[in-house]
Design a protein around this motif. Structure first.
Motif, PDB file in Angstrom:
ATOM      1  N   ARG A 158       0.815  -1.412  -0.012  1.00 41.18           N
ATOM      2  CA  ARG A 158      -0.064   0.016   0.039  1.00 41.18           C
ATOM      3  C   ARG A 158       0.951   1.433   0.086  1.00 41.18           C
ATOM      4  O   ARG A 158       0.380   2.291  -0.422  1.00 41.18           O
ATOM      5  CB  ARG A 158      -0.996  -0.065   1.225  1.00 41.18           C
ATOM      6  CG  ARG A 158      -2.175  -1.014   0.975  1.00 41.18           C
ATOM      7  CD  ARG A 158      -3.043  -0.753   2.230  1.00 41.18           C
ATOM      8  NE  ARG A 158      -2.497  -1.329   3.474  1.00 41.18           N
ATOM      9  CZ  ARG A 158      -2.102  -0.721   4.604  1.00 41.18           C
ATOM     10  NH1 ARG A 158      -2.243   0.679   4.491  1.00 41.18           N
ATOM     11  NH2 ARG A 158      -1.820  -1.135   5.685  1.00 41.18           N
ATOM     12  N   PHE A 159       1.912   1.137   0.490  1.00 40.18           N
ATOM     13  CA  PHE A 159       2.856   2.339   0.747  1.00 40.18           C
ATOM     14  C   PHE A 159       4.346   2.140   0.832  1.00 40.18           C
ATOM     15  O   PHE A 159       4.614   1.043   1.324  1.00 40.18           O
ATOM     16  CB  PHE A 159       2.307   3.338   1.944  1.00 40.18           C
ATOM     17  CG  PHE A 159       2.302   4.618   1.487  1.00 40.18           C
ATOM     18  CD1 PHE A 159       1.131   5.159   0.964  1.00 40.18           C
ATOM     19  CD2 PHE A 159       3.215   5.784   1.783  1.00 40.18           C
ATOM     20  CE1 PHE A 159       1.090   6.522   0.887  1.00 40.18           C
ATOM     21  CE2 PHE A 159       3.142   6.932   1.500  1.00 40.18           C
ATOM     22  CZ  PHE A 159       2.247   7.461   1.085  1.00 40.18           C
ATOM     23  N   ILE A 160       5.306   2.921   0.243  1.00 41.84           N
ATOM     24  CA  ILE A 160       6.717   2.907   0.348  1.00 41.84           C
ATOM     25  C   ILE A 160       7.068   4.219   0.788  1.00 41.84           C
ATOM     26  O   ILE A 160       6.836   5.170   0.201  1.00 41.84           O
ATOM     27  CB  ILE A 160       7.227   2.175  -0.888  1.00 41.84           C
ATOM     28  CG1 ILE A 160       6.878   1.034  -1.596  1.00 41.84           C
ATOM     29  CG2 ILE A 160       8.770   2.507  -0.645  1.00 41.84           C
ATOM     30  CD1 ILE A 160       7.238   0.715  -2.846  1.00 41.84           C
ATOM     31  N   ARG A 161       8.006   4.113   1.895  1.00 42.42           N
ATOM     32  CA  ARG A 161       8.567   5.295   2.454  1.00 42.42           C
ATOM     33  C   ARG A 161      10.017   5.091   2.453  1.00 42.42           C
ATOM     34  O   ARG A 161      10.692   4.205   2.960  1.00 42.42           O
ATOM     35  CB  ARG A 161       8.013   5.764   3.922  1.00 42.42           C
ATOM     36  CG  ARG A 161       6.443   5.891   4.126  1.00 42.42           C
ATOM     37  CD  ARG A 161       6.091   5.840   5.458  1.00 42.42           C
ATOM     38  NE  ARG A 161       4.649   6.211   5.334  1.00 42.42           N
ATOM     39  CZ  ARG A 161       3.822   5.203   5.539  1.00 42.42           C
ATOM     40  NH1 ARG A 161       4.205   3.947   5.517  1.00 42.42           N
ATOM     41  NH2 ARG A 161       2.353   5.443   5.444  1.00 42.42           N
ATOM     42  N   ASP A 162      10.763   6.245   1.924  1.00 44.96           N
ATOM     43  CA  ASP A 162      12.231   6.383   1.945  1.00 44.96           C
ATOM     44  C   ASP A 162      12.438   7.826   2.743  1.00 44.96           C
ATOM     45  O   ASP A 162      13.106   8.704   2.219  1.00 44.96           O
ATOM     46  CB  ASP A 162      12.682   6.218   0.750  1.00 44.96           C
ATOM     47  CG  ASP A 162      14.315   6.260   0.608  1.00 44.96           C
ATOM     48  OD1 ASP A 162      14.834   6.270   1.975  1.00 44.96           O
ATOM     49  OD2 ASP A 162      14.970   6.217  -0.409  1.00 44.96           O
ATOM     50  N   GLU A 164       8.199   9.496  -0.496  1.00 42.14           N
ATOM     51  CA  GLU A 164       7.109   8.376  -0.342  1.00 42.14           C
ATOM     52  C   GLU A 164       6.506   8.404  -1.359  1.00 42.14           C
ATOM     53  O   GLU A 164       6.121   9.299  -2.115  1.00 42.14           O
ATOM     54  CB  GLU A 164       6.401   8.338   1.060  1.00 42.14           C
ATOM     55  CG  GLU A 164       5.757   9.863   1.262  1.00 42.14           C
ATOM     56  CD  GLU A 164       5.261   9.688   2.714  1.00 42.14           C
ATOM     57  OE1 GLU A 164       4.086  10.270   2.616  1.00 42.14           O
ATOM     58  OE2 GLU A 164       5.859   9.771   3.507  1.00 42.14           O
ATOM     59  N   ALA A 165       5.753   7.160  -1.606  1.00 39.00           N
ATOM     60  CA  ALA A 165       4.500   6.956  -2.705  1.00 39.00           C
ATOM     61  C   ALA A 165       3.772   5.926  -2.338  1.00 39.00           C
ATOM     62  O   ALA A 165       4.226   4.753  -1.740  1.00 39.00           O
ATOM     63  CB  ALA A 165       5.172   6.768  -4.057  1.00 39.00           C
ATOM     64  N   PRO A 166       2.461   5.865  -2.829  1.00 41.46           N
ATOM     65  CA  PRO A 166       1.509   4.741  -2.601  1.00 41.46           C
ATOM     66  C   PRO A 166       2.163   3.737  -3.624  1.00 41.46           C
ATOM     67  O   PRO A 166       2.654   4.017  -4.819  1.00 41.46           O
ATOM     68  CB  PRO A 166       0.322   5.230  -2.911  1.00 41.46           C
ATOM     69  CG  PRO A 166       0.555   6.376  -3.846  1.00 41.46           C
ATOM     70  CD  PRO A 166       1.684   7.146  -3.317  1.00 41.46           C
ATOM     71  N   GLY A 167       1.878   2.422  -3.329  1.00 41.78           N
ATOM     72  CA  GLY A 167       2.396   1.353  -3.832  1.00 41.78           C
ATOM     73  C   GLY A 167       0.985   0.838  -4.803  1.00 41.78           C
ATOM     74  O   GLY A 167      -0.001   1.640  -4.851  1.00 41.78           O
ATOM     75  N   LEU A 168       1.104  -0.383  -5.344  1.00 44.03           N
ATOM     76  CA  LEU A 168      -0.020  -0.964  -6.165  1.00 44.03           C
ATOM     77  C   LEU A 168      -1.209  -1.165  -5.360  1.00 44.03           C
ATOM     78  O   LEU A 168      -2.198  -1.554  -5.730  1.00 44.03           O
ATOM     79  CB  LEU A 168       0.563  -2.142  -7.025  1.00 44.03           C
ATOM     80  CG  LEU A 168       1.543  -1.658  -7.933  1.00 44.03           C
ATOM     81  CD1 LEU A 168       1.825  -2.906  -8.944  1.00 44.03           C
ATOM     82  CD2 LEU A 168       1.275  -0.430  -9.037  1.00 44.03           C
ATOM     83  N   GLY A 169      -0.931  -1.430  -4.152  1.00 37.78           N
ATOM     84  CA  GLY A 169      -2.157  -1.766  -3.176  1.00 37.78           C
ATOM     85  C   GLY A 169      -2.676  -3.079  -3.402  1.00 37.78           C
ATOM     86  O   GLY A 169      -3.863  -3.417  -2.979  1.00 37.78           O
ATOM     87  N   VAL A 211       0.213  -4.587   2.786  1.00 36.87           N
ATOM     88  CA  VAL A 211       1.608  -4.276   3.345  1.00 36.87           C
ATOM     89  C   VAL A 211       2.082  -3.062   3.304  1.00 36.87           C
ATOM     90  O   VAL A 211       1.618  -2.405   2.444  1.00 36.87           O
ATOM     91  CB  VAL A 211       2.674  -5.311   3.118  1.00 36.87           C
ATOM     92  CG1 VAL A 211       2.098  -6.530   3.561  1.00 36.87           C
ATOM     93  CG2 VAL A 211       2.943  -5.204   1.702  1.00 36.87           C
ATOM     94  N   GLU A 212       2.834  -2.416   4.356  1.00 34.71           N
ATOM     95  CA  GLU A 212       3.913  -1.041   3.932  1.00 34.71           C
ATOM     96  C   GLU A 212       5.271  -1.320   4.116  1.00 34.71           C
ATOM     97  O   GLU A 212       5.612  -2.338   5.052  1.00 34.71           O
ATOM     98  CB  GLU A 212       3.200  -0.005   4.819  1.00 34.71           C
ATOM     99  CG  GLU A 212       1.539   0.354   4.466  1.00 34.71           C
ATOM    100  CD  GLU A 212       1.206   1.541   5.319  1.00 34.71           C
ATOM    101  OE1 GLU A 212       2.152   2.018   6.203  1.00 34.71           O
ATOM    102  OE2 GLU A 212       0.215   1.922   5.141  1.00 34.71           O
ATOM    103  N   THR A 213       6.019  -0.529   3.474  1.00 37.88           N
ATOM    104  CA  THR A 213       7.386  -0.781   3.535  1.00 37.88           C
ATOM    105  C   THR A 213       8.126   0.531   3.977  1.00 37.88           C
ATOM    106  O   THR A 213       7.742   1.757   3.501  1.00 37.88           O
ATOM    107  CB  THR A 213       8.116  -1.219   2.221  1.00 37.88           C
ATOM    108  OG1 THR A 213       7.701  -2.560   1.890  1.00 37.88           O
ATOM    109  CG2 THR A 213       9.537  -1.364   2.405  1.00 37.88           C
ATOM    110  N   THR A 214       9.004   0.577   4.855  1.00 38.37           N
ATOM    111  CA  THR A 214      10.045   1.542   5.183  1.00 38.37           C
ATOM    112  C   THR A 214      11.313   1.304   5.083  1.00 38.37           C
ATOM    113  O   THR A 214      11.901   0.325   5.397  1.00 38.37           O
ATOM    114  CB  THR A 214       9.859   2.157   6.499  1.00 38.37           C
ATOM    115  OG1 THR A 214       8.447   2.443   6.921  1.00 38.37           O
ATOM    116  CG2 THR A 214      10.760   3.189   7.093  1.00 38.37           C
ATOM    117  N   LEU A 215      12.142   2.268   4.072  1.00 31.86           N
ATOM    118  CA  LEU A 215      13.152   1.997   3.635  1.00 31.86           C
ATOM    119  C   LEU A 215      14.285   2.391   4.959  1.00 31.86           C
ATOM    120  O   LEU A 215      14.004   3.540   5.335  1.00 31.86           O
ATOM    121  CB  LEU A 215      13.730   2.512   2.373  1.00 31.86           C
ATOM    122  CG  LEU A 215      12.653   1.922   1.025  1.00 31.86           C
ATOM    123  CD1 LEU A 215      13.485   2.610  -0.317  1.00 31.86           C
ATOM    124  CD2 LEU A 215      12.840   0.588   1.024  1.00 31.86           C
TER     125      LEU A 215
END
Length: 485
Positions: free
Chosen positions: A341-345, A355-360, A364-368
């Protein structure tokens, strides 16, 4: 006394990596303790080593050819391009920072001691170290502070065999031009030359070999015919993927968006080798074919940038429609992160912070994060009821409801990956999954393809043996041994 010999090229993609791999297996077959070494490599196709670092995939393959376990000393400097932010710099297996091209030139003198340290350790354990150069031997604009070609050869007193590529044309000018461009001391390091990728009647180039030898004063070491089985071995970089088109008329279609910063794309090689499957790399602007059964989102060295490219090409719309129709999607590493749902860097680990929304498609969400996971893994693939062995190489932590349905269970009990409720969308961090024959067969059956009797790892070994025999037939190994010092 241990010996060293350096294989440099007239340019990129002339076949240096393949020749070093073939020579490594050929000399190992003679009972020589041989080790591969590349002072500096630039590639997003990397491998995790036994000592917990990372090196270029080509050096890992060369280590396998030499019947050795890959070590960080085999590629002490690895540059991993990240687009506008320059490249990530990996020194002796560990990330030490980022730099653009100009800043890196000033950094190189600080890396030479590490390069020489790694080289000395390998020499102490080997009868012969085969050193691979990078790009062209005659990149005189980069000669100052060079650690990849003549700068290293001079510092390590490693004689050089120069490889030219006749398949691209102009090989006589390539080799003689290198002699003309180099200063006398650098040119004196070159002891002989190899003409690679020849097609046709070799006798028609006898005069060409003599002419090059006469004009350069370098020894002719071999005219090597094109090795057709090279496509069976992992490639060093993604340039060839941009020219790939469908090479089969039959087989279930597996589509892979060709992301600008695609990484570790050799994950897909075992699937490409299956007769019942077609692996197609979608070129920029190309739509997802309607008959696609499986979309694989590959690894990425710049996940947010590649997620933007995915959207810019309209592939997000295609993939979401594919999933709605009941199609399957699998994400590997960075591709797994994109499915959430979301990726944050927040710290700009892979480029500019953002950061940006993923494909959903996965909850799950990811933080780099700055900490990089580098480890070999093995265990059981729960989603495929099959064993696996591979490696983790990523920054970031992923969590969410769909992680309650992991794709993999490691031997140490850890879970990896996530699956959607209907099981048609999955992702995991581990690379190398599809090399396991049982897992690959299970995946192929899920998408309606007939698995073959392919034993992938055995095929790699057979190809390395064939490459060694090819090199031994067409290159003067005794002359190379005499040249090495």
């Amino acid at each position: 006394m241990s010996r060293a010999l350096m294989i440099q090229g007239t340019g990129s993609d002339v076949g240096k990596s393949l020749i070093v791999a073939g020579l490594a297996r050929a000399f190992a077959n003679r009972g020589v303790r041989v080790a591969p070494f590349k002072p500096q490599n630039m590639s997003n196709n990397a491998a995790v080593t036994a000592d917990g670092g990372e090196i270029g995939r080509a050096q890992a393959l060369q280590a396998r050819a030499a019947r050795l376990t890959p070590l960080v000393d085999m590629n002490p400097v690895l540059l991993k391009p990240q687009g506008a932010s320059g490249a990530q710099i990996v020194a002796q297996g560990r990330m030490i920072g980022q730099a653009n091209a100009r800043d890196y030139q000033e950094l190189k003198p600080t890396l030479m001691p590490r390069v020489l340290e790694s080289f000395a350790r390998l020499k102490a354990q080997s009868d012969l170290v085969l050193v691979e150069g990078a790009g062209s031997a005659a990149e005189i604009n980069l000669r100052k502070n060079d650690i990849a070609n003549m700068g290293f050869a001079r510092e390590a007193d490693a004689p050089v065999a120069l490889v030219g590529d006749i398949d691209r044309g102009g090989v006589i000018a390539q080799i003689i031009g290198c002699k003309a461009a180099l200063d006398e001391e650098d040119a004196a390091m070159i002891q002989g030359f190899i003409v690679n990728k020849f097609r046709g009647d070799a006798s028609l180039f006898d005069e060409g070999m003599r002419f090059i030898a006469e004009r350069t004063g370098w020894r002719a070491l071999g005219l090597v015919p094109y090795f057709d089985e090279a496509a069976r071995l992992p490639a060093e970089d993604a340039f060839g993927l941009r020219a790939q088109r469908r090479d089969k008329s039959e087989g279930v279609l597996i589509a892979v968006p060709l992301l600008p910063h695609i990484a570790n794309f050799d994950d897909l090689d075992p699937l490409k080798a299956e007769a019942g499957a077609q692996v197609v790399f979608l070129q920029p602007g190309e739509a997802l074919p309607a008959e696609t059964r499986l979309v694989i989102l590959p690894g990425s060295k710049a996940t947010l940038a590649d997620l933007k490219a995915l959207r810019d090409n309209g592939w997000d719309i295609d993939i979401l429609a594919h999933a709605r129709r009941g199609g399957r999607v699998f994400g590997v590493c960075g591709g797994y992160q994109m499915l959430g749902r979301f990726i944050r860097d927040p710290d700009g680990v892979e480029g500019a912070a953002g950061e940006a929304p993923g494909l959903g498609l996965l909850d799950v969400e990811t933080t780099l994060t700055g900490a990089k996971t580098l480890t070999r893994v093995a265990g059981h693939a729960l989603a495929f009821d099959a064993p696996f062995a591979g490696y983790e190489m990523h920054v970031g932590e992923t969590a969410g409801a769909d992680c309650a349905r992991p794709v993999l269970r490691y031997e140490d009990g850890r879970a990896d990956g996530a699956a959607s409720r209907n099981g048609r969308v999955m992702g995991a961090y581990a690379h190398g999954l599809f090399a396991d024959d049982a897992l690959r067969a299970s995946l192929l059956r899920l998408i309606g393809a007939a698995p073959s009797a392919l034993h992938y790892e055995d095929r790699i070994e057979e190809t390395l043996d064939a490459l060694a025999a090819h090199c031994a037939r067409h290159i003067d190994l005794d002359a190379l041994w005499e040249m090495a010092r």
